[in-house]
Structure formats: structure tokens, C-alpha cells
Design an enzyme around this catalytic site. Sequence first.
Site, PDB file in Angstrom:
ATOM      1  N   ASN A  22      43.339  16.032 -22.464  1.00 18.87           N
ATOM      2  CA  ASN A  22      42.676  14.921 -23.168  1.00 18.87           C
ATOM      3  C   ASN A  22      41.515  15.359 -24.029  1.00 18.87           C
ATOM      4  OD1 ASN A  22      41.259  15.644 -20.828  1.00 18.87           O
ATOM      5  ND2 ASN A  22      40.269  13.641 -20.699  1.00 18.87           N
ATOM      6  N   LEU A  72       0.840  -1.193   0.000  1.00 19.14           N
ATOM      7  CA  LEU A  72       0.000   0.000   0.000  1.00 19.14           C
ATOM      8  C   LEU A  72       0.882   1.253   0.000  1.00 19.14           C
ATOM      9  CD1 LEU A  72      -2.921  -0.864   2.439  1.00 19.14           C
ATOM     10  CD2 LEU A  72      -2.461  -1.629   0.099  1.00 19.14           C
ATOM     11  N   ARG A  77       2.549  15.040   6.079  1.00 19.06           N
ATOM     12  CA  ARG A  77       3.442  15.526   7.138  1.00 19.06           C
ATOM     13  C   ARG A  77       4.921  15.532   6.726  1.00 19.06           C
ATOM     14  NH1 ARG A  77       1.628  12.062  12.116  1.00 19.06           N
ATOM     15  NH2 ARG A  77       0.464  10.914  10.518  1.00 19.06           N
ATOM     16  N   GLN A 103      -5.359   3.461  -7.067  1.00 17.28           N
ATOM     17  CA  GLN A 103      -6.480   3.731  -6.155  1.00 17.28           C
ATOM     18  C   GLN A 103      -6.756   5.231  -6.272  1.00 17.28           C
ATOM     19  OE1 GLN A 103      -5.723   3.802  -1.941  1.00 17.28           O
ATOM     20  NE2 GLN A 103      -7.760   3.042  -1.408  1.00 17.28           N
ATOM     21  N   GLY A 147      -4.017   0.706  15.892  1.00 18.06           N
ATOM     22  CA  GLY A 147      -5.092  -0.262  16.071  1.00 18.06           C
ATOM     23  C   GLY A 147      -4.702  -1.223  17.188  1.00 18.06           C
ATOM     24  N   ALA A 161      -0.593   4.513  -1.467  1.00 21.70           N
ATOM     25  CA  ALA A 161      -1.416   5.524  -2.141  1.00 21.70           C
ATOM     26  C   ALA A 161      -1.613   6.785  -1.315  1.00 21.70           C
ATOM     27  CB  ALA A 161      -2.775   4.927  -2.504  1.00 21.70           C
ATOM     28  N   GLY A 162      -1.250   6.715  -0.035  1.00 15.47           N
ATOM     29  CA  GLY A 162      -1.515   7.844   0.862  1.00 15.47           C
ATOM     30  C   GLY A 162      -0.706   9.077   0.512  1.00 15.47           C
ATOM     31  N   ASN A 190      -1.457  -3.248  16.214  1.00 10.66           N
ATOM     32  CA  ASN A 190      -1.377  -3.766  14.852  1.00 10.66           C
ATOM     33  C   ASN A 190      -0.279  -3.044  14.080  1.00 10.66           C
ATOM     34  OD1 ASN A 190      -2.034  -4.825  12.315  1.00 10.66           O
ATOM     35  ND2 ASN A 190      -3.555  -3.199  11.935  1.00 10.66           N
TER      36      ASN A 190
END
Length: 454
Positions: free
Chosen positions: A385, A9, A16, A74, A138, A11-12, A168
Site C-alpha cells: 500500500n 492541592l 518518595r 504556590q 492528623g 504543589a508538593g 483526618n
Amino acid sequence: MSPLHVVILAAGQGSRMKSALPKVLHPVAGKAMLHHVIETARQLGAEKIHTVIGHGADQVRASLDDATVNWVLQTEQLGTGHAVAQALPDLPDDARVLILYGDVPLTRKDTLEAMVGDLDDRNLALLTVDMDNPHGYGRIVRDTDGQVQAIVEQKDATAEQHEIKEVNTGILAVSARHLKSWLPTLSNSNAQGEYYLTDIIAMAVDHGLSVTVSQPLNPFEVQGVNNRLQLAELERWYQRQQAEWLMTEGATLADPARIDVRGEMTIGNDLWIDINVVFEGRVSLGSNVSIGPGCVIKDATIADGAEIKAHSLIDGATIGANAQIGPFARLRPGTELAANTKVGNFVETKKAVVGEGSKINHLSYVGDASLGRNVNVGAGTITCNYDGVNKYQTELGDGVFVGSNTSLVAPVTVGAEATIGAGSTITRNVSGSELAVARGKQRNIAGWERPKKA
Ligand code: UD1
Ligand code: CA
């Protein structure tokens, strides 16, 4: 075993970070966070890696070629459950699916392997951590027997649930078959009006699956990045690991907190690495190599016993055994130094192949050149050169001695054992053992009077 599919994931918005660069492209150890996650997914042997993108999708997509990942768009960020649901059409029914996050870059492969290893239709694997301050995360709700029942989000939790310290990480694994039956039934009637991926835990329990919980060895493995402070914390943790690895493998570090590794290294034994050294790309260091303070070493191979003195920059070079480099040397791509060579202060080399025992000790530019053995290049020697359009080669044979402040106008060849007088501008080839002098003749004028002020 059924194929492993990884869904990342990403997509956020990452507001911040206060950045025009999408959050997941911010680097840790010189590599975009998302690329760390993709690399880990690859190491796990994922059959396919699906990356859900939204904010900054074009920029994120451009950072990798389409062969490596399946991009899933998304368009609206309606929650983590909604994000995973976008990938469902691309997941085969029999796949084991591991959910990772583009802003959680440093999860160890072993931690994830343990989760997906014995996953089947009868369980869901969940990665959790215990936190002293679990605010915002969570919470893992267990029954009196200690069996996981559900995850409740901070904003939906009761005062009692707020006391739970087990949280979580977001990382979980479950079979695609289950995701396909559960995700379409998610509801967004919760405190945030989002489709929560975490709601599938209670669904799994309802359907008689067991929830297998594991924890990472170190909480930094599951630390996400929301701002630049957290980015710096992860960077320092990562660098501490690199420093520990170097010390374990045989390098003494002047200060393990002042070394950065932005790539991959192999090392021998008994190395000395002073403070503020940066390694980038692929670097291989032999035994007894010594690196002075403030050096930057990128894509280089350095053989046993070589000494790189303070503030040298080495990029795309091969350095032979016991060579002495710097201080303040700049070796650019295509530099190949044989054993016992010396490249001293304020010397720049590029595409320079230098034979054993040769020295370029001070203030020189040697580019597009090949030097034999035991060549001595005097201070201030320049290989000219470039004529503004093309590059040309300079060749110096074995034992050539180049006097100081010489310009070697390429293409030019100097034969073995030839000598060039100091201050020469060499435009024609010099044969072996000749002396070439090409400079204005000195005149000494006696009785010369300096001009006086009028
Ligand atoms: C989520 C978990 C929470 C966990 C925490 C760990 C849910 C509902 N909650 O909360 O239990 O403790 O992670 O950090 O899953 N994303 C998308 N599309 C979306 C929404 C999110 O791609 O529509 C991505 C975000 O870019 C982010 C990640 O998913 O990388 C997590 O989303 P976020 O909204 O930050 O979840 P949390 O509130 O942190
Ligand atoms: Ca978050």
C-alpha cells in the site's frame, strides 16, 4: 444553591516517588492521578476547578488544557493552609469550597456529594477514617459529647491524642466566605513551622459552626499516594472494582485478579474473559463475546458472539458478530470487520474494511483495503500500500480468491469472483471472474547436478 468550587492541592514534591515525573501525573489505570481528581470534580458539577501547583508546575500544567482548570501557583510550599490561601482571590464569596488532593485519586463521587450536598454558612464538612495504625495522620479531637473540636497533627499531638484512631483524610468543605476570614489569620507556630489547613477546624468551632463528619465506604477512597508501593495498592484496588463490575454485568473472568481495565467499558451478557487481558480507552463488548488469554483491546467495538483468541492486539477496530480473530492477530485503527469474518494468526490489518464471511487466515498484511463478501485471502498475502511517499488503496470484490503468497501492488482493483494464482505479484487491475497469474514460469531441468566442493 451556591456554586461549588473545588480546590485541588498538588504543589508538593512527592520525593518518595523517586521520579522526574511530578507525583500527581503518575497514572492509576492509565490516567494521571490528578486527572482522576479533576474528572471527579467535574462530575460533582463544580463551577470552577482550581489546582494549586508548585513542584513540576510546568509539566503538570502541560498535561491539561487551560480551559479545564484554573492553575494557581504556590511558589513556596508553606503548608496546606497556605496552599488553599493562594486560591482565595479566585473564589467567589458565596461559593461552597471542596478541598481535594492531587495524590488522592479514587474518592467516589457519592462520598463527596454527601459532604457538599447540604453545606451552608453554618457548617464545615469533614471526611475522616478510623485507622488501626493512625501514625502520621492528623487526629480528630472530639469533646465528651462527641463533637469535633479540632484536628491535631501527629507532630503536635500529646501522648493521649496519639491514641486517637480517627484521622483526618484532608478532604473538607466549607464556604469561601469563612475561608477568606480564617486563612489569613493562620499561624505557623507549630512543630513543622507550616500553615496548617487543619487549624480552621478549631476556628469553625469558635465561630459556632457545626462540624459535620462523614466517612467513605472504603478507606481506599481516601488513600493518598506517597510512594510506588501505595500507587500499586491503589491500582490493584481499582482493578478489583472493575473486575467486580464486569462480573456483576455478566462476564465470567478466569481470574478477577488478572485483568486490567484502563478506560471505560460496556458489555452484554455471558462473556468469557481469560487471564491477562488488558482493556484500554473505550471498549464495547456484545453478549457471548469470548476473549482469550493475553489480549490487549483498545478503543474497540466487538459484536455478539465474536471470539478473540489468545494474544491478539486490537486497536481502533470494529468487529462484527461471530467473527473469529487470532490467535496472534493485530488489528490496527480503521479495521472494520463484518459479521462471520475470520482473521487468523500473524495477520495485521489497518484501515481495512472487510465484508461478511471473508477470511484472512494466516500471515498477511491487509492495509488501506476494502474487501467484499466471502473473499478468501490466502496465506502470506500482502497489500503493497505504500510506495515510500503515498498510501494507495486495494479493492477486492465479492467472492475473490487470492492464492497464497500474493503481492497486491496498490492502487489495484480485483473484480468480483476473480481468482489470483498463488505467488502472483499483481500490478494491474483484474476484471470480474478472470484468473490472474503473475509469476515466473516453472522450469524443470532433468539431470541437473549440484556443484561439488573443490
Ligand atoms: C495532611 C493533614 C493531615 C492529614 C493528612 C492526610 C494538614 C496540616 N495535615 O498532612 O491532618 O491526616 O494530610 O494525608 O493539612 N500541599 C501543597 N502545598 C503545601 C503543602 C502541601 O500543595 O504547601 C499538598 C501536598 O502536595 C499534598 C497535600 O497537600 O498532596 C498534603 O500535604 P502534606 O504535607 O503531605 O500533608 P500531611 O502531612 O500528609
Ligand atoms: Ca501526606
